[in-house]
Write a protein that holds these residues in place. Structure first.
Motif, PDB file in Angstrom:
ATOM      1  N   THR A  57      44.545  54.312  40.487  1.00  0.00           N
ATOM      2  CA  THR A  57      45.497  53.721  39.649  1.00  0.00           C
ATOM      3  C   THR A  57      45.088  53.900  38.104  1.00  0.00           C
ATOM      4  O   THR A  57      46.042  53.369  37.453  1.00  0.00           O
ATOM      5  CB  THR A  57      45.692  52.385  40.071  1.00  0.00           C
ATOM      6  OG1 THR A  57      44.454  51.609  39.825  1.00  0.00           O
ATOM      7  CG2 THR A  57      45.992  52.195  41.604  1.00  0.00           C
ATOM      8  N   HIS A  58      44.110  54.558  37.585  1.00  0.00           N
ATOM      9  CA  HIS A  58      43.690  54.413  36.284  1.00  0.00           C
ATOM     10  C   HIS A  58      44.249  55.624  35.637  1.00  0.00           C
ATOM     11  O   HIS A  58      43.934  56.881  35.964  1.00  0.00           O
ATOM     12  CB  HIS A  58      42.288  54.475  36.048  1.00  0.00           C
ATOM     13  CG  HIS A  58      41.338  53.279  36.790  1.00  0.00           C
ATOM     14  ND1 HIS A  58      41.392  52.126  36.301  1.00  0.00           N
ATOM     15  CD2 HIS A  58      40.739  53.247  37.930  1.00  0.00           C
ATOM     16  CE1 HIS A  58      40.887  51.236  37.082  1.00  0.00           C
ATOM     17  NE2 HIS A  58      40.517  51.897  38.203  1.00  0.00           N
ATOM     18  N   SER A  80      38.350  35.025  53.264  1.00  0.00           N
ATOM     19  CA  SER A  80      39.100  34.115  52.143  1.00  0.00           C
ATOM     20  C   SER A  80      38.190  33.981  50.845  1.00  0.00           C
ATOM     21  O   SER A  80      38.710  33.446  49.729  1.00  0.00           O
ATOM     22  CB  SER A  80      39.354  32.824  52.616  1.00  0.00           C
ATOM     23  OG  SER A  80      40.328  33.204  53.760  1.00  0.00           O
ATOM     24  N   ALA A  81      37.074  34.465  50.902  1.00  0.00           N
ATOM     25  CA  ALA A  81      36.395  34.333  49.687  1.00  0.00           C
ATOM     26  C   ALA A  81      36.698  35.135  48.414  1.00  0.00           C
ATOM     27  O   ALA A  81      37.201  36.331  48.714  1.00  0.00           O
ATOM     28  CB  ALA A  81      34.701  34.575  49.859  1.00  0.00           C
ATOM     29  N   PRO A  82      36.417  34.775  47.283  1.00  0.00           N
ATOM     30  CA  PRO A  82      36.965  35.679  46.086  1.00  0.00           C
ATOM     31  C   PRO A  82      35.819  37.016  46.135  1.00  0.00           C
ATOM     32  O   PRO A  82      34.779  37.135  46.619  1.00  0.00           O
ATOM     33  CB  PRO A  82      36.654  34.883  44.923  1.00  0.00           C
ATOM     34  CG  PRO A  82      35.543  33.899  45.426  1.00  0.00           C
ATOM     35  CD  PRO A  82      35.971  33.581  46.846  1.00  0.00           C
ATOM     36  N   LEU A  83      36.465  38.083  45.598  1.00  0.00           N
ATOM     37  CA  LEU A  83      35.769  39.128  45.565  1.00  0.00           C
ATOM     38  C   LEU A  83      34.798  39.121  44.355  1.00  0.00           C
ATOM     39  O   LEU A  83      34.895  38.611  43.435  1.00  0.00           O
ATOM     40  CB  LEU A  83      36.932  40.293  45.343  1.00  0.00           C
ATOM     41  CG  LEU A  83      37.883  40.787  46.263  1.00  0.00           C
ATOM     42  CD1 LEU A  83      38.750  41.781  45.832  1.00  0.00           C
ATOM     43  CD2 LEU A  83      37.079  41.161  47.650  1.00  0.00           C
ATOM     44  N   PRO A  84      33.648  39.513  44.518  1.00  0.00           N
ATOM     45  CA  PRO A  84      32.694  39.861  43.551  1.00  0.00           C
ATOM     46  C   PRO A  84      32.956  40.550  42.357  1.00  0.00           C
ATOM     47  O   PRO A  84      33.527  41.794  42.628  1.00  0.00           O
ATOM     48  CB  PRO A  84      31.349  40.223  44.212  1.00  0.00           C
ATOM     49  CG  PRO A  84      31.739  41.064  45.405  1.00  0.00           C
ATOM     50  CD  PRO A  84      33.127  40.488  45.959  1.00  0.00           C
ATOM     51  N   LEU A 116      38.467  49.227  35.776  1.00  0.00           N
ATOM     52  CA  LEU A 116      37.633  49.650  36.887  1.00  0.00           C
ATOM     53  C   LEU A 116      37.210  48.152  37.487  1.00  0.00           C
ATOM     54  O   LEU A 116      37.028  48.209  38.961  1.00  0.00           O
ATOM     55  CB  LEU A 116      36.585  50.411  36.222  1.00  0.00           C
ATOM     56  CG  LEU A 116      36.693  51.812  36.218  1.00  0.00           C
ATOM     57  CD1 LEU A 116      35.411  52.339  35.473  1.00  0.00           C
ATOM     58  CD2 LEU A 116      37.226  52.601  37.347  1.00  0.00           C
ATOM     59  N   ALA A 117      37.084  47.006  37.134  1.00  0.00           N
ATOM     60  CA  ALA A 117      36.543  46.081  37.755  1.00  0.00           C
ATOM     61  C   ALA A 117      37.878  45.295  38.523  1.00  0.00           C
ATOM     62  O   ALA A 117      37.311  44.832  39.338  1.00  0.00           O
ATOM     63  CB  ALA A 117      36.116  45.097  36.691  1.00  0.00           C
ATOM     64  N   THR A 118      39.104  45.774  37.954  1.00  0.00           N
ATOM     65  CA  THR A 118      40.125  44.799  38.871  1.00  0.00           C
ATOM     66  C   THR A 118      40.819  45.547  39.817  1.00  0.00           C
ATOM     67  O   THR A 118      42.001  45.482  40.286  1.00  0.00           O
ATOM     68  CB  THR A 118      40.922  44.206  37.824  1.00  0.00           C
ATOM     69  OG1 THR A 118      41.348  45.358  36.821  1.00  0.00           O
ATOM     70  CG2 THR A 118      40.381  43.058  36.953  1.00  0.00           C
ATOM     71  N   THR A 119      40.435  47.035  40.075  1.00  0.00           N
ATOM     72  CA  THR A 119      41.107  47.846  40.853  1.00  0.00           C
ATOM     73  C   THR A 119      40.568  47.990  42.133  1.00  0.00           C
ATOM     74  O   THR A 119      39.460  47.730  42.403  1.00  0.00           O
ATOM     75  CB  THR A 119      41.041  49.215  40.296  1.00  0.00           C
ATOM     76  OG1 THR A 119      41.536  49.466  39.129  1.00  0.00           O
ATOM     77  CG2 THR A 119      41.744  50.272  41.088  1.00  0.00           C
TER      78      THR A 119
END
Length: 394
Positions: free
Chosen positions: A390-391, A299-303, A381-384
């Motif tokens: 998907t780019h 459940s931790a946020p992705l780095p 790239l950082a949010t994919t």
């Protein structure tokens, strides 16, 4: 007291006792005490009941009756209740007394004899019985009831529990009423001969009768204690209590009270607006944040792999470090158009060279990306999600 639509009117505010009010109530109490005092005065030989009834009791009774009819006052309601309940208590007392007199014969009935003292010693016993019992019920019974109800209103007994009220009424019937009667019979030279002899039987029977009288009078007071809201004066017990606003006495605060606004002092110019207490301030609950989750927790946020915004120009070869454009749609647009802040198309670098100048975007072979396109590409790239392609150029 009710209005025309059936709604109950509020009780009038209480005021201190005035001289005029004290004189008016004093007349009622004096008239209530005169019938009993007239008997003691007659037995002691001070003044006959014939004279006291004609000169004191009857004129004062007519005066107070006219005053109550033509100039009524709120306390008359309480006095009337005391008068009625005194007569009822005396009648129930006589049920016990007459049973022991005429059926058991334990002592004699001196009430007809007392009636002859009022209308004249030469009168018949039958006429004396009518006058004597009329004097007993209206004068003695009603007078004692008025005295107790007025004294209870001045002492504030209508605010006490029913047990305290009944006990006070019984105590009043024993002392001073019964004790005064026994003292008259015992101390007067002709008391036992004119009234009744003092024996254990007569003492016990007269005491029981007065206990019955006090019990009925106390129960009547409890039943009609609502009439005391018409009593216009402050009880005596409240004279020694520090003045306090009435709203403060009944205010119940469930939370810690905030600072209250002091009540304004009463003014002689008119009624003052009511100042209500400020609402208590509620504390906001203190929320403790949860501890941070470890880096490997599901459940931790992705780095974040790349910070948002334009990256510095890399000196490595574009073929190895730059992103590869999609080959199906042709080459990426070249930022060769005329821009207000970019270089002209005549100074484009040749293939294999790196552009230098004012542009901060990376070069891709024969073309150079502008900074905004490069920043948008890096944010995508950082949010994919890793593993999905998907780019696309938008």
């Amino acid at each position: 007291m009710k209005t025309t639509d059936g709604a109950a009117l509020p009780a009038p505010p209480l005021t201190p006792v005035t001289r005029r009010g004290l004189l008016r109530v004093g007349l009622h109490v004096l008239l209530a005490a005169l019938p009993l005092l007239a008997i003691s005065a007659h037995v002691f030989g001070l003044i006959t009941m014939n004279w006291s009834a004609a000169l004191l009791v009857i004129p004062l009774a007519v005066t107070i009756l006219a005053l109550s009819l033509f100039d009524p006052h709120p306390e008359d309601r309480v006095i009337l209740h005391g008068f009625v309940w005194g007569i009822v208590a005396c009648a129930l007392y006589d049920v016990f007394r007459l049973d022991t007199v005429y059926m058991l014969g334990w002592w004699a009935d001196f009430i007809p004899t007392m009636g002859t003292w009022i209308i004249g010693d030469g009168s018949s016993t039958a006429a004396g019985a009518w006058v004597g019992y009329l004097w007993r019920y209206i004068g003695d019974g009603g007078g004692i009831g008025v005295t107790f109800f007025v004294g209870a209103a001045f002492l504030g007994l209508h605010r006490r529990p029913a047990g305290v009220v009944v006990a006070s009424a019984v105590a009043f019937a024993v002392f001073p009423v019964w004790s005064g009667l026994i003292a008259t019979v015992w101390l007067a030279p002709r008391g036992q001969r004119m009234m009744f002899p003092l024996t254990p039987t007569t003492l016990t029977l007269s005491l029981i009768g007065h206990l019955i009288f006090g019990l009925i009078m106390g129960l009547g007071f409890v039943r009609t204690r609502s009439a005391h809201r018409y009593w216009p004066w402050t009880p005596v017990v409240d004279w020694f209590v520090p003045a306090e606003p009435r709203a403060e006495r009944t205010l119940r605060v469930a939370h810690p009270a905030a600072a209250r606004t002091p009540a304004p002092r009463p003014s002689l110019s008119g009624p003052q607006p009511v100042v209500r207490a400020a609402a208590p301030a509620r504390e906001r609950p203190h929320v403790v944040p949860p501890p941070p989750l470890p880096s490997g927790h599901p459940s931790a946020p992705l780095p974040r792999q790349h910070p948002s915004g334009p990256l510095p120009v890399s000196t490595a070869s574009p073929a190895t470090t730059g992103p590869h454009p999609r080959t199906g749609s042709g080459p990426l647009p070249v930022a060769a158009a005329a821009r207000s802040d970019g270089p002209s198309t005549s100074s484009q670098p040749r293939p294999g060279q790196t552009r230098t100048g004012t542009s901060s975007g990376p070069s891709t072979g024969s073309t150079t990306l502008d900074p905004e396109t490069w920043a948008l590409w890096q944010r995508q790239l950082a949010t994919t999600v890793k593993g999905r392609r998907t780019h696309r150029w938008r």
